[in-house]
Every structure is written in structure tokens, then in C-alpha cells.
Design a protein around this motif. Structure first.
Motif, PDB file in Angstrom:
ATOM      1  N   SER A 162       7.355  -7.264  -1.898  1.00 14.47           N
ATOM      2  CA  SER A 162       6.667  -6.346  -2.669  1.00 14.47           C
ATOM      3  C   SER A 162       5.350  -6.067  -2.300  1.00 14.47           C
ATOM      4  N   LEU A 163       4.909  -4.716  -2.437  1.00 16.91           N
ATOM      5  CA  LEU A 163       3.364  -4.446  -2.124  1.00 16.91           C
ATOM      6  C   LEU A 163       2.976  -3.135  -3.001  1.00 16.91           C
ATOM      7  N   ARG A 164       1.776  -3.165  -3.457  1.00 15.66           N
ATOM      8  CA  ARG A 164       1.323  -2.040  -4.129  1.00 15.66           C
ATOM      9  C   ARG A 164       0.350  -1.244  -3.234  1.00 15.66           C
ATOM     10  N   LEU A 165       0.439   0.034  -3.117  1.00 13.43           N
ATOM     11  CA  LEU A 165      -0.586   1.070  -2.314  1.00 13.43           C
ATOM     12  C   LEU A 165      -1.336   1.327  -3.263  1.00 13.43           C
ATOM     13  N   SER A 166      -2.411   1.706  -2.843  1.00 10.98           N
ATOM     14  CA  SER A 166      -3.433   2.489  -3.752  1.00 10.98           C
ATOM     15  C   SER A 166      -3.779   3.739  -2.920  1.00 10.98           C
TER      16      SER A 166
ATOM     17  N   LEU B 110       1.421   3.209  -5.722  1.00 12.87           N
ATOM     18  CA  LEU B 110       2.770   3.116  -5.238  1.00 12.87           C
ATOM     19  C   LEU B 110       3.265   1.597  -5.357  1.00 12.87           C
ATOM     20  N   GLN B 111       3.918   1.308  -6.311  1.00 15.46           N
ATOM     21  CA  GLN B 111       4.354   0.017  -6.357  1.00 15.46           C
ATOM     22  C   GLN B 111       5.847  -0.078  -5.794  1.00 15.46           C
ATOM     23  N   MET B 112       5.853  -0.977  -4.806  1.00 16.97           N
ATOM     24  CA  MET B 112       7.242  -0.999  -3.757  1.00 16.97           C
ATOM     25  C   MET B 112       8.021  -2.364  -4.122  1.00 16.97           C
ATOM     26  N   ASN B 113       8.772  -2.584  -4.489  1.00 15.37           N
ATOM     27  CA  ASN B 113       9.671  -3.776  -5.018  1.00 15.37           C
ATOM     28  C   ASN B 113      10.930  -3.922  -4.052  1.00 15.37           C
ATOM     29  N   SER B 114      11.426  -4.890  -3.879  1.00 14.61           N
ATOM     30  CA  SER B 114      12.791  -4.890  -3.198  1.00 14.61           C
ATOM     31  C   SER B 114      12.669  -4.327  -1.859  1.00 14.61           C
ATOM     32  N   LEU B 115      11.846  -4.675  -1.160  1.00 16.86           N
ATOM     33  CA  LEU B 115      11.307  -3.870   0.093  1.00 16.86           C
ATOM     34  C   LEU B 115      12.569  -4.318   1.117  1.00 16.86           C
ATOM     35  N   LYS B 116      12.927  -3.019   1.937  1.00 15.83           N
ATOM     36  CA  LYS B 116      13.965  -3.282   2.973  1.00 15.83           C
ATOM     37  C   LYS B 116      13.326  -2.899   4.367  1.00 15.83           C
ATOM     38  N   PRO B 117      13.839  -3.441   5.526  1.00 18.96           N
ATOM     39  CA  PRO B 117      13.103  -2.881   6.762  1.00 18.96           C
ATOM     40  C   PRO B 117      13.205  -1.550   7.094  1.00 18.96           C
ATOM     41  N   GLU B 118      14.341  -0.860   6.586  1.00 17.66           N
ATOM     42  CA  GLU B 118      13.940   0.590   6.692  1.00 17.66           C
ATOM     43  C   GLU B 118      12.932   1.419   5.778  1.00 17.66           C
TER      44      GLU B 118
END
Length: 118
Positions: free
Chosen positions: A17-21, A83-91
């Protein structure tokens, strides 16, 4: 002076996961439609997520490719969109850009790199 400054990008493993601000200055982000776009190498920039202005109800919309995994939100006190990003994929690897729109006014941030790789 109007500015959008993104932060929070980086290298993450698949499934992480990452969170963008996106910190806005020079205008009130809650009166704008705020979006996140991304652009992968060799591909066109694509819309990822949008949150409408407060007047328009603060509704959210997502690209099909990120539904259920990404969440856009805003903090009107901090004048910041996330933008909270979970279960990130290579794409999901791309440069992510913050965008603000109100009528004919458009503003872009400088982008932040997100790399999903093991």
C-alpha cells in the motif's frame, strides 16, 4: 500563486500500500473537482480517481482498473487530497499526477513516481 504538490510515491512490493498526498495552495481545493491521473512509460495519461467539489456533493469516481483498491479523499482543513492505494499491482507503476478543475481553470502537479515491483 497556485500550486499542487504531490508526495508519498515510492517503491512498494506487489500487494502493498501507499498513500499519495496532493497539497493545494493558492486556491481552495474543496471548490474544485480534484483528480488523480497516472501515466506509465509509453502510455497515455489516464484518469484514476475523482472527487467532485463540495458544492457538487464530494462524490467519488474511479477507473475500473482501481475500483475496490484505491480510495480518493480530501481534508478541507489541510487543503489536501489523498489517494490511498491498496493491493498494488505491477501494472499500477506510473507517475501519478494531481489535477484540479473548475470551469475553464485547470492546474496540474509535478507528479510523483509509484513503482510496484518485487
Amino acid at each position: 500563486q497556485v500550486q499542487l504538490v504531490e508526495s508519498g510515491g515510492g517503491l512498494v512490493q506487489p500487494g502493498g500500500s501507499l498513500r499519495l498526498s496532493c497539497a493545494a495552495s493558492g486556491f481552495t481545493s474543496s471548490s474544485y473537482s480534484m483528480s488523480w491521473y497516472r501515466q506509465a512509460p509509453g502510455k497515455e495519461r489516464e484518469l484514476v480517481a475523482t472527487i467532485t467539489s463540495a458544492v457538487a456533493g464530494g462524490r467519488t469516481n474511479y477507473a475500473d482498473s482501481v475500483k475496490g483498491r484505491f480510495t480518493i479523499s480530501s481534508d478541507n482543513v489541510k487543503n489536501t487530497v489523498y489517494l490511498q492505494m491498496n493491493s498494488l499491482k505491477p501494472e499500477d507503476t506510473a507517475v501519478y499526477y494531481c489535477h484540479a478543475r473548475k470551469n475553464w481553470l485547470h492546474y496540474w502537479g509535478q507528479g510523483t513516481q509509484v513503482t510496484v515491483s518485487s
